[in-house]
Motif scaffolding. Structure first.
Motif, PDB file in Angstrom:
ATOM      1  N   THR A  41       0.812  -1.218   0.000  1.00 10.14           N
ATOM      2  CA  THR A  41       0.000   0.000   0.000  1.00 10.14           C
ATOM      3  C   THR A  41       0.844   1.267   0.000  1.00 10.14           C
ATOM      4  OG1 THR A  41      -0.103   0.090   2.424  1.00 10.14           O
ATOM      5  CG2 THR A  41      -1.799  -1.208   1.290  1.00 10.14           C
ATOM      6  N   GLY A  42       2.093   1.167   0.428  1.00 12.48           N
ATOM      7  CA  GLY A  42       2.923   2.354   0.546  1.00 12.48           C
ATOM      8  C   GLY A  42       2.624   3.190   1.771  1.00 12.48           C
ATOM      9  N   ASP A  43       1.701   2.737   2.619  1.00 10.41           N
ATOM     10  CA  ASP A  43       1.352   3.460   3.850  1.00 10.41           C
ATOM     11  C   ASP A  43       2.084   2.812   5.020  1.00 10.41           C
ATOM     12  OD1 ASP A  43       0.284   4.784   5.989  1.00 10.41           O
ATOM     13  OD2 ASP A  43      -1.818   4.479   5.427  1.00 10.41           O
ATOM     14  N   TRP A  44       3.132   3.466   5.511  1.00  7.20           N
ATOM     15  CA  TRP A  44       3.944   2.933   6.600  1.00  7.20           C
ATOM     16  C   TRP A  44       3.512   3.469   7.960  1.00  7.20           C
ATOM     17  CZ3 TRP A  44       9.385   0.848   5.895  1.00  7.20           C
ATOM     18  CH2 TRP A  44       9.539   0.302   4.626  1.00  7.20           C
ATOM     19  N   LEU A  45       2.519   4.299   7.994  1.00  5.01           N
ATOM     20  CA  LEU A  45       2.096   4.911   9.260  1.00  5.01           C
ATOM     21  C   LEU A  45       0.872   4.233   9.857  1.00  5.01           C
ATOM     22  CD1 LEU A  45       2.637   8.692   8.489  1.00  5.01           C
ATOM     23  CD2 LEU A  45       4.081   7.173   9.859  1.00  5.01           C
ATOM     24  N   VAL A  46      -0.002   3.701   9.023  1.00  6.35           N
ATOM     25  CA  VAL A  46      -1.219   3.043   9.506  1.00  6.35           C
ATOM     26  C   VAL A  46      -1.120   1.549   9.214  1.00  6.35           C
ATOM     27  CG1 VAL A  46      -3.736   2.950   9.402  1.00  6.35           C
ATOM     28  CG2 VAL A  46      -2.551   5.134   9.044  1.00  6.35           C
ATOM     29  N   PRO A  47      -0.781   0.722  10.205  1.00  3.88           N
ATOM     30  CA  PRO A  47      -0.695  -0.725   9.965  1.00  3.88           C
ATOM     31  C   PRO A  47      -2.049  -1.300   9.571  1.00  3.88           C
ATOM     32  CG  PRO A  47       0.376  -0.114  12.038  1.00  3.88           C
ATOM     33  CD  PRO A  47      -0.401   1.081  11.581  1.00  3.88           C
ATOM     34  N   ARG A  48      -2.031  -2.242   8.624  1.00  6.14           N
ATOM     35  CA  ARG A  48      -3.260  -2.892   8.162  1.00  6.14           C
ATOM     36  C   ARG A  48      -3.051  -4.394   8.069  1.00  6.14           C
ATOM     37  NH1 ARG A  48      -3.234   2.018   5.456  1.00  6.14           N
ATOM     38  NH2 ARG A  48      -5.205   3.166   5.510  1.00  6.14           N
ATOM     39  N   TYR A  49      -4.115  -5.111   8.382  1.00  8.10           N
ATOM     40  CA  TYR A  49      -4.116  -6.568   8.226  1.00  8.10           C
ATOM     41  C   TYR A  49      -5.327  -6.946   7.394  1.00  8.10           C
ATOM     42  CZ  TYR A  49      -4.378 -11.542   9.374  1.00  8.10           C
ATOM     43  OH  TYR A  49      -4.444 -12.907   9.295  1.00  8.10           O
ATOM     44  N   LEU A  50      -5.094  -7.560   6.235  1.00  8.21           N
ATOM     45  CA  LEU A  50      -6.144  -7.910   5.270  1.00  8.21           C
ATOM     46  C   LEU A  50      -6.976  -6.677   4.913  1.00  8.21           C
ATOM     47  CD1 LEU A  50      -7.310 -11.387   6.615  1.00  8.21           C
ATOM     48  CD2 LEU A  50      -5.485 -10.839   4.985  1.00  8.21           C
ATOM     49  N   GLY A  51      -6.281  -5.562   4.774  1.00 10.50           N
ATOM     50  CA  GLY A  51      -6.917  -4.328   4.330  1.00 10.50           C
ATOM     51  C   GLY A  51      -7.552  -3.492   5.415  1.00 10.50           C
ATOM     52  N   ARG A  52      -7.670  -4.030   6.633  1.00  6.99           N
ATOM     53  CA  ARG A  52      -8.304  -3.286   7.723  1.00  6.99           C
ATOM     54  C   ARG A  52      -7.242  -2.729   8.671  1.00  6.99           C
ATOM     55  NH1 ARG A  52     -11.495  -7.921   7.118  1.00  6.99           N
ATOM     56  NH2 ARG A  52     -10.378  -8.970   8.813  1.00  6.99           N
ATOM     57  N   VAL A  53      -7.519  -1.550   9.231  1.00  9.27           N
ATOM     58  CA  VAL A  53      -6.593  -0.955  10.194  1.00  9.27           C
ATOM     59  C   VAL A  53      -6.395  -1.926  11.353  1.00  9.27           C
ATOM     60  CG1 VAL A  53      -6.222   0.963  11.781  1.00  9.27           C
ATOM     61  CG2 VAL A  53      -7.263   1.380   9.545  1.00  9.27           C
ATOM     62  N   TRP A  54      -5.143  -2.153  11.728  1.00 13.16           N
ATOM     63  CA  TRP A  54      -4.806  -3.184  12.712  1.00 13.16           C
ATOM     64  C   TRP A  54      -3.758  -2.615  13.663  1.00 13.16           C
ATOM     65  CZ3 TRP A  54      -0.971  -6.862  14.148  1.00 13.16           C
ATOM     66  CH2 TRP A  54      -1.463  -8.025  14.753  1.00 13.16           C
ATOM     67  N   LEU A  55      -4.149  -2.380  14.890  1.00  8.42           N
ATOM     68  CA  LEU A  55      -3.292  -1.676  15.844  1.00  8.42           C
ATOM     69  C   LEU A  55      -2.997  -2.528  17.071  1.00  8.42           C
ATOM     70  CD1 LEU A  55      -4.982   1.843  15.638  1.00  8.42           C
ATOM     71  CD2 LEU A  55      -3.000   0.986  14.363  1.00  8.42           C
ATOM     72  N   ALA A  56      -2.664  -3.789  16.858  1.00 11.53           N
ATOM     73  CA  ALA A  56      -2.333  -4.652  17.991  1.00 11.53           C
ATOM     74  C   ALA A  56      -1.023  -4.241  18.635  1.00 11.53           C
ATOM     75  CB  ALA A  56      -2.257  -6.107  17.537  1.00 11.53           C
TER      76      ALA A  56
END
Length: 549
Positions: A41-56
């Motif tokens: 995705t090129g987005d290194w600031l918002v972690p995602r797992y299977l396309g969803r925001v994932w903040l574990a």
């Protein structure tokens, strides 16, 4: 060879074998997929797992692994290279801290004990956030000790204070408040030691605290603005508050859990640890590091025992002061250069137990491997397990012989060499031999082969995260209750991977709808999340095209 370089090479010899094997732990699959999606995705600031925001977890480990993927390609060893390098540096820091507390030889011994103990060696080669968090924590602790010494002789140097708070901030970016607990416990330990308290009142120490804030807070502020609801629910609520009060991931245990775990986690050194703790407790009033190390170990250990949610690797940082204590006590004993005949009865019993337990475990591995090779499982895996056990058995039998006929030092060297060979055999032989049974990789290959280039893929009842890391085809996960709707609305050519367990629980009507669409391929293997064998069926949806003349 300098001692630091020697201990670093030893750490790599133990940690590198096996990093090429398939992802095993649930967390490894999660983290690898998050890093892969950062690249895609090129987005290194918002972690995602299977396309969803994932903040574990906070992003520092993700950034490092994603960087490894960018430079070296996407794969298992590229993912695990980051924790392995972090863990190898942790060993050097343990040795450095041990040397500062007890002397150079004790420091070298502390590093050897740490990297050859069971839990550090296992966690050190896994894609988890703990190795990077521990690296930041130990770097801060090492600087804190230097600050305490400098403050006692004058005042805290600005460079040490700035470095300390820098690593505290990085630790908070690696695993949230865990760094504060373990680094804070070391600060508390210093306060119990006369002559090591002046740093607390030195304004230079506190003047650099904003460095930690400037390092850690911007990402937290950004992610709160971008995904505040997920941040509060998942990171603060689920991952922190619920872990303290309950067992959100199903991993719990009573107080004493980590004591029982450490019977295995400290192997092969477990039989030697109780004696070292007794020595440290009896000498806690001496002007020596015994008391601060006991406090540094006991405070976080007690906290972790009282928390409901428990996982083996949580206790890893508490092993650092424990094994430094063991190194200090062993170093004092080895300085006397006693032979077997000079030892007291209780010392002989402890040493006999040390080599005896290792030989029993080696014999159990070898016997189990021989049984597996002729009864069940891949024959290569049974042979590899037997070879791993024989290395342990033979190595510690040789160490026992040296212990009685030559010296304790030669026996210790033989034990360390044995552990290097053990981990080499484990990583290069046993782990690859189990690859044919790995369900996640086998399922990913079957789905990719059947899906083609542009067909939607659905997965139901199976959520081993490493599968999604291995898949080339984007997928959508479904709940079993959605299968009835999917059976009538799925696009032409869509593919469904569904567990036999879910199929057995479907209503007869839905089961009859899916049955004629099932492909002949059946994927079987071992689910490492559920720790059980599982069967997956593939279903192809076809729509009938009606034409009129």
């Amino acid at each position: 060879m300098p001692a630091g370089l020697l201990i670093w090479v030893l750490a790599l010899l133990i940690l590198l074998p096996g990093i090429q094997a398939g992802l095993v732990d649930r967390d490894e699959g999660w983290y690898a997929q998050v890093c892969r999606e950062m690249i895609e995705t090129g987005d290194w600031l918002v972690p995602r797992y299977l396309g969803r925001v994932w903040l574990a977890k906070p992003p520092l480990t993700y950034w490092l692994v994603a960087g490894s993927f960018s430079w070296l390609g996407i794969g298992e060893w590229q993912a695990r290279l980051v924790p392995v390098l972090a863990s190898s540096l942790n060993v050097v820091l343990v040795a450095s801290l041990g040397a500062a507390l007890f002397g150079r030889r004790a420091g070298l011994l502390a590093g050897v004990l740490f990297v050859t103990a069971g839990l550090p060696a296992i966690v050190g080669r896994m894609l988890l956030t703990d190795p990077v968090m521990l690296l930041c924590t130990l770097a801060a602790v090492r600087l804190h000790w230097s600050m305490a010494q400098a403050a006692g002789a004058g005042r805290v140097p600005h460079l040490l204070a700035a470095g300390y708070w820098l690593f505290i901030g990085l630790g908070v970016l690696a695993k949230g408040p865990a760094t504060l607990v373990f680094a804070g416990a070391f600060g508390l330990a210093l306060l119990t030691t006369p002559g090591r308290r002046a740093w607390l009142w030195d304004r230079r120490y506190w003047a650099w605290l904003p460095v930690a804030v400037l390092v850690a807070v911007p990402w937290y502020a950004y992610i709160y603005r971008q995904a505040g609801g997920t941040f509060i629910r998942q990171f603060l609520g689920y991952e922190i508050v619920e872990r303290l009060a309950g067992t959100p991931h199903g991993h719990g245990g009573p107080p004493g859990y980590y004591l029982l775990l450490s019977l295995a986690g400290l192997l092969p050194w477990t039989p030697l640890v109780p004696g070292a703790l007794v020595i440290a407790f009896h000498r806690r009033r001496e002007n020596h590091p015994w008391r601060p190390l006991l406090v540094w170990m006991a405070v976080p250990w007690l906290i972790l025992e009282l928390i409901h949610s428990k996982l083996p690797h949580y206790i890893l940082p508490a092993y650092v002061p424990l094994l430094i204590l063991l190194a200090g006590s062993l170093d004092e004993s080895l300085r006397i250069r006693r032979v077997w005949a000079d030892l007291a009865d209780d010392e002989r019993r402890a040493l006999n137990l040390w080599v005896g337990v290792a030989r029993i475990i080696g014999a159990a591995f070898a016997l189990t491997g021989l049984v597996l090779s002729v009864t069940a499982g891949p024959p290569a895996a049974g042979a590899a397990l037997a070879a791993t056990g024989l290395v342990l058995l033979a190595g510690f039998a040789f160490a026992a012989r040296l212990m009685r006929r030559r010296s304790l030092v030669s026996a210790g060297v033989a034990a360390v060499v044995t552990m290097v060979l053990f981990h080499a055999t484990l990583g290069l032989g046993l782990l690859p031999a189990w690859e044919p049974t790995r369900l996640s990789r086998n399922l990913a290959r079957a789905i990719d082969a059947a899906a083609g280039d542009a067909r939607p893929v659905y997965v139901c009842g199976y959520e081993e995260p490493s599968t999604f890391f291995y898949l080339r085809t984007p997928t959508t996960t479904l709940e079993p209750g959605s299968l009835a709707e999917l059976a009538t609305t799925a696009p032409d050519g869509a593919l469904l991977a569904v567990t036999q367990r879910v199929l057995d629980r479907l209503s007869p009507e839905i089961a009859e709808t899916l049955k004629p669409r099932m492909l002949p391929e059946t994927v079987r293997g071992f689910n490492y999340v559920k720790m059980s064998s599982e069967t997956i069926r593939l279903v192809r949806f076809r729509r009938q095209v009606v034409t009129s003349d």
